[in-house]
Structure formats: structure tokens, C-alpha cells
Write a protein that holds these residues in place. Structure first.
Motif, PDB file in Angstrom:
ATOM      1  N   SER A   1       6.768  33.211  -5.881  1.00 51.12           N
ATOM      2  CA  SER A   1       6.121  32.931  -4.598  1.00 51.12           C
ATOM      3  C   SER A   1       6.656  31.599  -4.105  1.00 51.12           C
ATOM      4  CB  SER A   1       4.601  32.860  -4.738  1.00 51.12           C
ATOM      5  OG  SER A   1       4.059  34.085  -5.167  1.00 51.12           O
ATOM      6  N   VAL A   2       7.333  31.620  -2.960  1.00 51.76           N
ATOM      7  CA  VAL A   2       7.851  30.396  -2.357  1.00 51.76           C
ATOM      8  C   VAL A   2       6.844  29.947  -1.300  1.00 51.76           C
ATOM      9  CG1 VAL A   2       9.742  29.331  -1.096  1.00 51.76           C
ATOM     10  CG2 VAL A   2      10.220  31.098  -2.811  1.00 51.76           C
ATOM     11  N   LEU A   3       6.348  28.719  -1.466  1.00 52.12           N
ATOM     12  CA  LEU A   3       5.317  28.177  -0.578  1.00 52.12           C
ATOM     13  C   LEU A   3       5.936  27.055   0.249  1.00 52.12           C
ATOM     14  CD1 LEU A   3       2.667  28.068  -3.405  1.00 52.12           C
ATOM     15  CD2 LEU A   3       2.666  29.685  -1.519  1.00 52.12           C
ATOM     16  N   GLU A   4       6.009  27.271   1.560  1.00 54.07           N
ATOM     17  CA  GLU A   4       6.634  26.298   2.466  1.00 54.07           C
ATOM     18  C   GLU A   4       5.568  25.468   3.179  1.00 54.07           C
ATOM     19  OE1 GLU A   4      10.447  28.953   4.032  1.00 54.07           O
ATOM     20  OE2 GLU A   4       8.676  28.686   5.299  1.00 54.07           O
ATOM     21  N   HIS A   5       5.908  24.188   3.445  1.00 51.20           N
ATOM     22  CA  HIS A   5       5.094  23.316   4.296  1.00 51.20           C
ATOM     23  C   HIS A   5       3.608  23.389   3.950  1.00 51.20           C
ATOM     24  CE1 HIS A   5       8.516  22.361   6.821  1.00 51.20           C
ATOM     25  NE2 HIS A   5       8.765  23.653   6.980  1.00 51.20           N
ATOM     26  N   LEU A   6       3.296  23.228   2.672  1.00 53.02           N
ATOM     27  CA  LEU A   6       1.918  23.340   2.221  1.00 53.02           C
ATOM     28  C   LEU A   6       1.016  22.326   2.920  1.00 53.02           C
ATOM     29  CD1 LEU A   6       2.588  23.888  -1.568  1.00 53.02           C
ATOM     30  CD2 LEU A   6       1.139  25.357  -0.166  1.00 53.02           C
ATOM     31  N   GLY A   7      -0.107  22.811   3.416  1.00 51.94           N
ATOM     32  CA  GLY A   7      -1.087  21.940   4.060  1.00 51.94           C
ATOM     33  C   GLY A   7      -0.851  21.693   5.526  1.00 51.94           C
ATOM     34  N   GLY A   8       0.190  22.297   6.105  1.00 56.12           N
ATOM     35  CA  GLY A   8       0.507  22.077   7.517  1.00 56.12           C
ATOM     36  C   GLY A   8       0.407  23.347   8.331  1.00 56.12           C
ATOM     37  N   ALA A   9       0.617  23.172   9.632  1.00 54.90           N
ATOM     38  CA  ALA A   9       0.510  24.312  10.545  1.00 54.90           C
ATOM     39  C   ALA A   9       1.592  25.346  10.286  1.00 54.90           C
ATOM     40  CB  ALA A   9       0.580  23.818  11.987  1.00 54.90           C
ATOM     41  N   ALA A  10       2.735  24.911   9.725  1.00 54.84           N
ATOM     42  CA  ALA A  10       3.859  25.831   9.485  1.00 54.84           C
ATOM     43  C   ALA A  10       3.836  26.440   8.084  1.00 54.84           C
ATOM     44  CB  ALA A  10       5.180  25.095   9.714  1.00 54.84           C
ATOM     45  N   GLU A  11       2.714  26.308   7.372  1.00 49.12           N
ATOM     46  CA  GLU A  11       2.649  26.837   6.007  1.00 49.12           C
ATOM     47  C   GLU A  11       2.966  28.337   5.985  1.00 49.12           C
ATOM     48  OE1 GLU A  11      -0.754  27.502   2.611  1.00 49.12           O
ATOM     49  OE2 GLU A  11      -0.650  25.522   3.581  1.00 49.12           O
ATOM     50  N   ARG A  12       3.787  28.732   4.973  1.00 54.09           N
ATOM     51  CA  ARG A  12       4.200  30.127   4.855  1.00 54.09           C
ATOM     52  C   ARG A  12       4.419  30.459   3.384  1.00 54.09           C
ATOM     53  NH1 ARG A  12       9.613  33.323   6.486  1.00 54.09           N
ATOM     54  NH2 ARG A  12      10.576  31.442   5.650  1.00 54.09           N
ATOM     55  N   ARG A  13       4.240  31.725   3.029  1.00 57.06           N
ATOM     56  CA  ARG A  13       4.415  32.184   1.649  1.00 57.06           C
ATOM     57  C   ARG A  13       5.361  33.379   1.624  1.00 57.06           C
ATOM     58  NH1 ARG A  13      -0.789  33.140  -2.230  1.00 57.06           N
ATOM     59  NH2 ARG A  13       0.123  34.500  -3.826  1.00 57.06           N
ATOM     60  N   ILE A  14       6.389  33.292   0.786  1.00 57.02           N
ATOM     61  CA  ILE A  14       7.371  34.366   0.622  1.00 57.02           C
ATOM     62  C   ILE A  14       7.292  34.831  -0.829  1.00 57.02           C
ATOM     63  CG2 ILE A  14       9.799  35.021   0.828  1.00 57.02           C
ATOM     64  CD1 ILE A  14      10.135  32.484   2.596  1.00 57.02           C
TER      65      ILE A  14
ATOM     66  N   THR B   1       0.855  -1.190   0.000  1.00 52.38           N
ATOM     67  CA  THR B   1       0.000   0.000   0.000  1.00 52.38           C
ATOM     68  C   THR B   1       0.888   1.235   0.000  1.00 52.38           C
ATOM     69  OG1 THR B   1      -1.698  -1.180   1.271  1.00 52.38           O
ATOM     70  CG2 THR B   1      -1.876   1.221   1.159  1.00 52.38           C
ATOM     71  N   ILE B   2       0.694   2.095  -0.989  1.00 48.23           N
ATOM     72  CA  ILE B   2       1.481   3.317  -1.118  1.00 48.23           C
ATOM     73  C   ILE B   2       0.577   4.470  -0.705  1.00 48.23           C
ATOM     74  CG2 ILE B   2       2.900   4.730  -2.644  1.00 48.23           C
ATOM     75  CD1 ILE B   2       3.117   2.274  -4.485  1.00 48.23           C
ATOM     76  N   ILE B   3       0.974   5.168   0.357  1.00 43.14           N
ATOM     77  CA  ILE B   3       0.109   6.153   0.998  1.00 43.14           C
ATOM     78  C   ILE B   3       0.710   7.548   0.853  1.00 43.14           C
ATOM     79  CG2 ILE B   3      -0.886   6.901   3.201  1.00 43.14           C
ATOM     80  CD1 ILE B   3      -0.749   3.923   4.060  1.00 43.14           C
ATOM     81  N   GLY B   4      -0.066   8.438   0.301  1.00 41.78           N
ATOM     82  CA  GLY B   4       0.342   9.837   0.274  1.00 41.78           C
ATOM     83  C   GLY B   4      -0.037  10.504   1.585  1.00 41.78           C
ATOM     84  N   ILE B   5       0.933  11.110   2.218  1.00 38.59           N
ATOM     85  CA  ILE B   5       0.698  11.753   3.511  1.00 38.59           C
ATOM     86  C   ILE B   5       1.095  13.219   3.407  1.00 38.59           C
ATOM     87  CG2 ILE B   5       2.967  11.108   4.453  1.00 38.59           C
ATOM     88  CD1 ILE B   5       1.530  10.690   7.171  1.00 38.59           C
ATOM     89  N   GLY B   6       0.241  14.083   3.934  1.00 37.72           N
ATOM     90  CA  GLY B   6       0.499  15.512   3.858  1.00 37.72           C
ATOM     91  C   GLY B   6       1.122  16.040   5.130  1.00 37.72           C
ATOM     92  N   GLU B   7       1.290  17.356   5.172  1.00 37.90           N
ATOM     93  CA  GLU B   7       1.865  18.010   6.345  1.00 37.90           C
ATOM     94  C   GLU B   7       0.973  17.868   7.580  1.00 37.90           C
ATOM     95  OE1 GLU B   7       4.834  20.338   6.958  1.00 37.90           O
ATOM     96  OE2 GLU B   7       5.385  18.712   5.629  1.00 37.90           O
ATOM     97  N   ASP B   8      -0.319  17.532   7.350  1.00 38.98           N
ATOM     98  CA  ASP B   8      -1.213  17.344   8.505  1.00 38.98           C
ATOM     99  C   ASP B   8      -1.070  15.966   9.128  1.00 38.98           C
ATOM    100  OD1 ASP B   8      -2.253  16.131   6.286  1.00 38.98           O
ATOM    101  OD2 ASP B   8      -4.271  16.959   6.471  1.00 38.98           O
ATOM    102  N   GLY B   9      -0.205  15.126   8.568  1.00 40.95           N
ATOM    103  CA  GLY B   9       0.172  13.869   9.204  1.00 40.95           C
ATOM    104  C   GLY B   9      -0.916  12.815   9.240  1.00 40.95           C
ATOM    105  N   PHE B  10      -0.815  11.955  10.266  1.00 44.99           N
ATOM    106  CA  PHE B  10      -1.696  10.788  10.385  1.00 44.99           C
ATOM    107  C   PHE B  10      -3.157  11.201  10.475  1.00 44.99           C
ATOM    108  CE2 PHE B  10      -3.673   7.310  12.861  1.00 44.99           C
ATOM    109  CZ  PHE B  10      -3.342   6.240  12.059  1.00 44.99           C
ATOM    110  N   LYS B  11      -3.443  12.305  11.138  1.00 46.52           N
ATOM    111  CA  LYS B  11      -4.831  12.721  11.326  1.00 46.52           C
ATOM    112  C   LYS B  11      -5.487  13.114  10.007  1.00 46.52           C
ATOM    113  CE  LYS B  11      -3.781  17.590  12.311  1.00 46.52           C
ATOM    114  NZ  LYS B  11      -3.866  18.665  13.313  1.00 46.52           N
TER     115      LYS B  11
END
Length: 403
Positions: A170-183, A6-16
Motif C-alpha cells: 500500500s503506497v500512501l501519498e501526502h499523508l495528512g493533507g488534502a492530496a492524500e491518496r492510497r495505491i 525551535t524545531i517544528i514538525g509540520i504536516g501536509e496541513d501546513g501552518f493551520k
């Protein structure tokens, strides 16, 4: 049968952020493969043995577990520049269950408000940044997967060098997570701020007023190439590539490559086109290396040697261009023997001797022989006149499927 892998895509929001099927697969798995960042997103309730990918990257430890309940963690969509694509080349589809999460490009397009079907997506993860050069056109929007935190600065520098300094980044960091930031910033004034390793760069390409227009169609201006005079000139190059007729996924041999112009334009025709440039002269080899990066096809493979000896053991091509050395013993015959059935061979001749060689070879193998005469208007005193370039004899032949 239930797939063992099983190949699982996981985002910055993790297991939840995972769905029920992905969570159940992880709870059942005896082994879980992934990068350290993905593995760290798993909670203690996941008991399967956690395996980091080996360095250098290799799938063999995973493939040796065929039949066991195994999971692979990947960032976002595993089939988008991800490990899922690598595994799909090794395993039948029945062996795998792929559960994707939104890719970073899907998230980036949503943040930017860009229709994804109108955006060019590419990756510089373990790839040369020079690959962007083939995609730089004013008005184009790019989404670029970064290799690390240094990639945005390298991309901004490349844009400045290629005459796209006004482009907006536009630099997009940690997309989809709590640390998401845009420069955000402009390539010309990019100040190289600290950037997280996990980032994506969105680019609105804007050219300077005097930046040369380099079309993806055949026939780039001669000035786009560094050369020592050994260059298939623009109009002849366009005719030659029309006869070679590149289509997606095909491989070209550019024999006696000179400055590499034919192989480079072949690869610019489609991202999946490939080319081998065979060249014996060291000075021209350096020109090919410069030209392939400057024109956005760093994947062009340089074969250092002289045909026909240098052709031994190379992957069989779908098309061959012979720009030099047609009179050398064995060149035409070796190329013809190695060309795939249905493949195209195009050879250009300038001298009487090379023209006679093509005419004699055509009597045996067939094909179409064309004479190309090109003249350019140039000054003559207070007036203008036509200056005739050396005529080119072009042989174009398709190899029969029963040959």
C-alpha cells in the motif's frame, strides 16, 4: 533560559495545523530553515528570513547562528529519521525546543489499522533499498519511508527477487493533507503506477512457498552466501558468533573476512551493530559486496587491504574475529592492541601452524581454547557414514579493562 532553536514538525496541513507554541516561535524567528516544500507551507505573515538547507546537506549555517531565535521546519516528527535527531547529536537539549507533529508512520499505521508497536519501521531515504532484505519474514508488517516516487517500484522488484512476490503493498501519498491518496497492489504484479515523491510504503510480507528461511539468529545456511570455499561454515559460524556475543551499537572487525559471513551475521543481530570487513583478495571483496546487500546489511564497510597494515587508523572495535592470517606477523598483536578494554577476540585456526600460533599467544594473554569437530552423515555405497570436516581450533579471549 528560553532555547534559541525551535524545531517544528509540520504536516501536509501546513501552518493551520500547527499549535500555538509553534506559531509563536515562527512569528518570533529571525531565520527559518527547512526544505523548499516545508518553507512553501508558511503564510506571508511569517517575516523571518527563509533558508533552504544547503546541498549537500550541512548543519553549519544553522549552528553559526547560535543565540539567535531560529526555527527549523521538519516533516512530521523531527526525531523520527529527521533533522531533529541530527541536531540532537550536535547541541545540548537545553538549546532546543522540539514540537513534533504526528510522524508519517503514525499516520500510516492509523490508515492501515496496524498497531504501531507491532510494525517494523525503516527508511530508504538516501539509504540503499537492500536494507529491507534483513527485515523480510513472512507475516511481518513493514512501514518504509520512501526516498522518492521511484522507491515503491524498487521495493516491489526487491520483494519479487527475494521470493516475497505475494506480499501486499500500500503506497500512501501526502499523508495528512488534502492530496492524500492510497495505491494498493501485490509485489508480483506491481504495475509501477505514477507515485508522488512524498510517499510511504506499507508492506505485508508474504513469502513464496519455497523461499529460504533466513533467521536473524547466527548460523545462516551456507547457501545463503556466495563464496569461493573460503567461508566459515554454518555450525562453526554459529559457535563463533556466540563467543563474539554481539550487542546493540557495537563494532566488529572481521579480519581476513573471506566472504564476509561473520561480519554480516554480526550486523543482522541488531540494526545498530556495525562491522568492518578487512579483505585483500579482489574476488572475495566482490563476494562481500554481493552478500552484504543480499542479506540486508549494505552498511557493512569493506576495507580493501591486508592485516595488519590495513588496520591502521580504523575505529577501535568492541570485538574482533580473525578468520585468516593468524600466522602473519603482527596480526594478533595489532588486533589485541586496538581492541577496546573488555572487548572480545575470537580467532579460528585450521592448520597446525595457525593452531600453534594461537597456543603460543594464549600462553601470554590467556583465554579459552576450544577444539571443534563436526561430522555429517553422507552416503557410502548403500549405507551412510560420518564424514569428518577439518577440525577447528577456536581461541576466545576477553581483554582485561586494565590492559
Amino acid at each position: 533560559m528560553t532555547p534559541w532553536l525551535t524545531i517544528i514538525g509540520i504536516g501536509e496541513d501546513g501552518f493551520k495545523g500547527l499549535g500555538k507554541n509553534a506559531r509563536h516561535a515562527l512569528l518570533r524567528a529571525t531565520r527559518i530553515f527547512g526544505g523548499q516544500r516545508q518553507l512553501d507551507l508558511l503564510p506571508p505573515c511569517i517575516r523571518g528570513e527563509r533558508e533552504r538547507w544547503p546541498s549537500p546537506f550541512c548543519l553549519d549555517p544553522l549552528l553559526a547562528l547560535r543565540g539567535e531565535p531560529v526555527c527549523v521546519l521538519a516533516s512530521g516528527d523531527p526525531m523520527f529519521f529527521g533533522v531533529g535527531a541530527s541536531l540532537a547529536r550536535q547541541l545540548p537539549s537545553d538549546d532546543m525546543l522540539i514540537l513534533p507533529a504526528p510522524s508519517s508512520c503514525s499516520l500510516a499505521a492509523a490508515r492501515m489499522g496496524w498497531p504501531l508497536q507491532e510494525v517494523v519501521t525503516l527508511s530508504v531515504v538516501a539509504r540503499p533499498v537492500a536494507a529491507l532484505n534483513a527485515q523480510l519474514f513472512s507475516g511481518v508488517r513493514l512501514l518504509v519511508l520512501s526516498n522518492d516516487g521511484q522507491s515503491p517500484a524498487a521495493i516491489a522488484a526487491l520483494l519479487r527477487e527475494r521470493g516475497f512476490g505475494p506480499s501486499r503493498l500500500s503506497v500512501l501519498e501526502h499523508l495528512g493533507g488534502a492530496a492524500e491518496r492510497r495505491i494498493e497492489g501485490v509485489a508480483r504484479d506491481w504495475a509501477d503506477p505514477p507515485v508522488a515523491d512524498l510517499n510511504l510504503v506499507a508492506i505485508e510480507c508474504i513469502a513464496d512457498a519455497h523461499t529460504p528461511r533466513l533467521s536473524r539468529l547466527a548460523g545462516l545456511p551456507d547457501s545463503a552466501f556466495r563464496h569461493d570455499g573460503q567461508l566459515t561454515k554454518r555450525d562453526v559460524r554459529a559457535i563463533t558468533l556466540a563467543r563474539l556475543a554481539p550487542t546493540p551499537g557495537e563494532l566488529l572487525w572481521d579480519v581476513g573476512a573471506g566472504s564476509g559471513s561473520i561480519g554480516i551475521e554480526w550486523m543482522r543481530a541488531h540494526p545498530s551493530c556495525r562491522a568492518l570487513a578487512i579483505e585483500a583478495d579482489e574476488g572475495r571483496q566482490r563476494l562481500i559486496e554481493h552478500n552484504r546487500d543480499a542479506l540486508g546489511v549494505p552498511g557493512l564497510q569493506l576495507i580493501r587491504g591486508q592485516a595488519p597494515q590495513a588496520l591502521a587508523g580504523l575505529e577501535r572495535p568492541d570485538a574482533i574475529f580473525i578468520g585468516g592470517g593468524v600466522t602473519r606477523e603482527g596480526v594478533l598483536d595489532t588486533c589485541w592492541a586496538e581492541l577496546k578494554p573488555g572487548g572480545r577476540l575470537v580467532a579460528n585456526a585450521v592448520t597446525l601452524q595457525s593452531e600453534m600460533t594461537l597456543m603460543a599467544w594464549r600462553e601470554q594473554h590467556g583465554g579459552e581454547l576450544t577444539r571443534i569437530h563436526i561430522a555429517q552423515a553422507q552416503p557410502l555405497g548403500d549405507f551412510d557414514t560420518w564424514r569428518q570436516a577439518l577440525p577447528i581450533s577456536l581461541l576466545d579471549v576477553v581483554k582485561p579493562f586494565d590492559a
